[in-house]
Design an enzyme around this catalytic site. Sequence first.
Site, PDB file in Angstrom:
ATOM      1  CE  LYS A 122     -19.305  29.903  -3.632  1.00 22.88           C
ATOM      2  NZ  LYS A 122     -18.843  28.533  -3.426  1.00 22.88           N
ATOM      3  CG  ASN A 123     -22.557  27.124  -4.296  1.00 27.54           C
ATOM      4  OD1 ASN A 123     -21.355  27.368  -4.334  1.00 27.54           O
ATOM      5  ND2 ASN A 123     -23.273  27.231  -3.185  1.00 27.54           N
ATOM      6  NE  ARG A 150     -16.235  20.433   1.066  1.00 31.61           N
ATOM      7  CZ  ARG A 150     -15.684  19.461   1.769  1.00 31.61           C
ATOM      8  NH1 ARG A 150     -14.436  19.542   2.134  1.00 31.61           N
ATOM      9  NH2 ARG A 150     -16.376  18.404   2.111  1.00 31.61           N
ATOM     10  NE  ARG A 178     -17.706  22.047   3.648  1.00 29.41           N
ATOM     11  CZ  ARG A 178     -17.827  23.084   2.825  1.00 29.41           C
ATOM     12  NH1 ARG A 178     -17.044  24.137   2.967  1.00 29.41           N
ATOM     13  NH2 ARG A 178     -18.735  23.087   1.866  1.00 29.41           N
ATOM     14  CB  ILE A 216     -16.664  13.272   0.899  1.00 27.29           C
ATOM     15  CG1 ILE A 216     -15.366  12.555   1.221  1.00 27.29           C
ATOM     16  CG2 ILE A 216     -16.414  14.745   0.713  1.00 27.29           C
ATOM     17  CD1 ILE A 216     -14.468  12.457   0.016  1.00 27.29           C
ATOM     18  CG  ASP A 217     -20.408  10.152   5.195  1.00 27.18           C
ATOM     19  OD1 ASP A 217     -20.182  11.374   5.172  1.00 27.18           O
ATOM     20  OD2 ASP A 217     -21.443   9.667   5.685  1.00 27.18           O
ATOM     21  CG  ASP A 227     -23.992  28.876   1.673  1.00 26.47           C
ATOM     22  OD1 ASP A 227     -23.533  28.333   2.697  1.00 26.47           O
ATOM     23  OD2 ASP A 227     -23.757  28.455   0.530  1.00 26.47           O
ATOM     24  NE  ARG A 259     -13.727  30.132  -1.811  1.00 28.58           N
ATOM     25  CZ  ARG A 259     -14.367  29.368  -0.957  1.00 28.58           C
ATOM     26  NH1 ARG A 259     -14.046  29.381   0.297  1.00 28.58           N
ATOM     27  NH2 ARG A 259     -15.346  28.583  -1.352  1.00 28.58           N
TER      28      ARG A 259
HETATM   29  C1  UD1 Z   1     -22.812  23.114  -0.486  1.00 31.76           C
HETATM   30  C2  UD1 Z   1     -22.425  24.545  -0.776  1.00 31.76           C
HETATM   31  C3  UD1 Z   1     -22.214  25.301   0.532  1.00 31.76           C
HETATM   32  C4  UD1 Z   1     -23.473  25.197   1.393  1.00 31.76           C
HETATM   33  C5  UD1 Z   1     -23.923  23.749   1.538  1.00 31.76           C
HETATM   34  C6  UD1 Z   1     -25.273  23.604   2.224  1.00 31.76           C
HETATM   35  C7  UD1 Z   1     -21.238  24.333  -2.876  1.00 31.76           C
HETATM   36  C8  UD1 Z   1     -19.946  24.388  -3.589  1.00 31.76           C
HETATM   37  N1  UD1 Z   1     -21.194  24.520  -1.556  1.00 31.76           N
HETATM   38  O1  UD1 Z   1     -21.765  22.520   0.259  1.00 31.76           O
HETATM   39  O2  UD1 Z   1     -21.948  26.654   0.220  1.00 31.76           O
HETATM   40  O3  UD1 Z   1     -23.220  25.739   2.667  1.00 31.76           O
HETATM   41  O4  UD1 Z   1     -24.044  23.107   0.262  1.00 31.76           O
HETATM   42  O5  UD1 Z   1     -26.258  24.325   1.504  1.00 31.76           O
HETATM   43  O6  UD1 Z   1     -22.292  24.160  -3.463  1.00 31.76           O
HETATM   44  N2  UD1 Z   1     -22.601  15.690   4.872  1.00 31.76           N
HETATM   45  C9  UD1 Z   1     -22.319  14.427   5.363  1.00 31.76           C
HETATM   46  N3  UD1 Z   1     -21.716  13.547   4.496  1.00 31.76           N
HETATM   47  C10 UD1 Z   1     -21.414  13.861   3.208  1.00 31.76           C
HETATM   48  C11 UD1 Z   1     -21.715  15.154   2.728  1.00 31.76           C
HETATM   49  C12 UD1 Z   1     -22.317  16.054   3.585  1.00 31.76           C
HETATM   50  O7  UD1 Z   1     -22.579  14.126   6.522  1.00 31.76           O
HETATM   51  O8  UD1 Z   1     -20.885  13.007   2.495  1.00 31.76           O
HETATM   52  C13 UD1 Z   1     -23.228  16.677   5.778  1.00 31.76           C
HETATM   53  C14 UD1 Z   1     -22.355  17.909   6.012  1.00 31.76           C
HETATM   54  O9  UD1 Z   1     -21.436  17.712   7.069  1.00 31.76           O
HETATM   55  C15 UD1 Z   1     -23.387  18.968   6.337  1.00 31.76           C
HETATM   56  C16 UD1 Z   1     -24.598  18.558   5.484  1.00 31.76           C
HETATM   57  O10 UD1 Z   1     -24.389  17.191   5.147  1.00 31.76           O
HETATM   58  O11 UD1 Z   1     -23.742  18.902   7.704  1.00 31.76           O
HETATM   59  C17 UD1 Z   1     -24.808  19.351   4.232  1.00 31.76           C
HETATM   60  O12 UD1 Z   1     -23.625  19.334   3.453  1.00 31.76           O
HETATM   61  P1  UD1 Z   1     -23.660  19.466   1.853  1.00 31.76           P
HETATM   62  O13 UD1 Z   1     -25.053  19.822   1.425  1.00 31.76           O
HETATM   63  O14 UD1 Z   1     -23.024  18.256   1.276  1.00 31.76           O
HETATM   64  O15 UD1 Z   1     -22.724  20.717   1.622  1.00 31.76           O
HETATM   65  P2  UD1 Z   1     -21.689  20.952   0.437  1.00 31.76           P
HETATM   66  O16 UD1 Z   1     -22.194  20.306  -0.808  1.00 31.76           O
HETATM   67  O17 UD1 Z   1     -20.307  20.620   0.886  1.00 31.76           O
END
Ligand code: UD1
Length: 428
Positions: free
Chosen positions: A22-23, A93, A122, A124-125, A305, A397
């Site tokens: 999926k991812n 997402r 969550r 996105i910074d 996950d 999903r």
């Molecule tokens: C992806 C996966 C999700 C999985 C996660 C961690 C997909 C579609 N989803 O989510 O299933 O649980 O990886 O393996 O692939 N963070 C920040 N700033 C940012 C982005 C992230 O602080 O801009 C933090 C998040 O709050 C979290 C950590 O980084 O604590 C990891 O998040 P991230 O690896 O980005 O997860 P996703 O890509 O959203």
Amino acid sequence: MEKLVIHGGNRLSGEVEISGAKNAAVAIIPATLLAQDVCRIENIPNISDVSCMIRILSQMGAQIRYINKHTIEINTKTVNSYIVPHEMTKQLRASYYLIGALLGRYSRAKVALPGGCNFGVRPIDLHIKGFELLGATATVENAMINAAADHLTGSPIYMDKVSVGATINVMLAAVKARGLTIIENAAKEPHIVDLANFLNAMGADVRGAGTDVIKIHGVSNLHGCTYAIIPDQIEAGTYMVAAAATGGDVLVKNVIPKHLESITAKLLECGVSVTEYDDSVRVQSDGKFKKINLKTMPHPGFPTDMQPQMAVLLSVADGTSLVSEGVWDNRFKYIDQLVRMGAKVQVDGTMAVFEGVEELTGAPVKADDLRAGAAMIIAGLMARGTTEVEDIIYIDRGYEDYVEKLRNMGADIYRKEILQQNDVESVG
Ligand code: UD1
């Protein structure tokens, strides 16, 4: 609306075939926006997150042709907009990958903030920081991210935190930027490597994916290609745990055993037998588990996950197990549901203490998110009596044909229509 009905107690046995990841799929499908002609993608999982991403591309003007259930051809030449409104992004997402892909294609993107599983804040910074370092201005207004540059220029980018999403988004934006981008402290998940392989199959120059330094030499054009997505590590892990939890004996087929090492290691520690073959793993269990401690971490650590699924197994282990969530701030919501089934758990912030009980008992529960839903299914399969799981839209999903796959292994599980209030009135 449907719910799942599970009569617990059956041992899983036989084989299960794992679908595409999926991812990886939700990153590779938007990456086709960077190509100048048709991309043929094989081993696409038939799940609602993927249909949603395909529908978004189609609404943006891409031509999509299904060759069969798991193969599609995508032609994004006909796309002519860099704007993606909220109606399209709210269910998914991963719709934020459209920002990186559109920036890579047009040097502009206006994409509504994404939806998806809710396990805490969550942010996105890091994505935005990456786009800015590539020379874009990026602002958030009216819940839309607006990113634009005259042209993108390669740059060193240090990720303050390991982020799968930010690593992928920067890769998408950087493949056609001018010059060299170096992502440091990059995520190393298997789907990062899969995306890099896909981009390289289109003519990109991405090196180092799978390590924490990814180097991208920008190229001016990317062409179409044929590419097969890797098997889903988390789907495989979920069936491995389900097999173990039910005291079963299952051959999990079409996997890359290397991607499953952290899951295999924890199952072995619990006393489960796992045998690795070239592209399958066999899980055998007597239904008795030793207590363990578990901490989730970015790859190659134990995946967040898989935390809820593994925690269900630990709820009946012999002794007290500690589960520490190292990626998300709020990923223990499902424990309320598990406690309804007789689990004994204390949660303190990102740590949960599982005091193993003799058995779980069936109860009406709900899926709080995708993996929490998978955990509820495993709990239902193990429990004495009947479990009903609501809100299964989350499970749809990310797991292809899971009811059929589980039934083929001997599970007593089926979908049942939920009577709505109007139906009840008309019946009664
Ligand atoms: C992806 C996966 C999700 C999985 C996660 C961690 C997909 C579609 N989803 O989510 O299933 O649980 O990886 O393996 O692939 N963070 C920040 N700033 C940012 C982005 C992230 O602080 O801009 C933090 C998040 O709050 C979290 C950590 O980084 O604590 C990891 O998040 P991230 O690896 O980005 O997860 P996703 O890509 O959203």
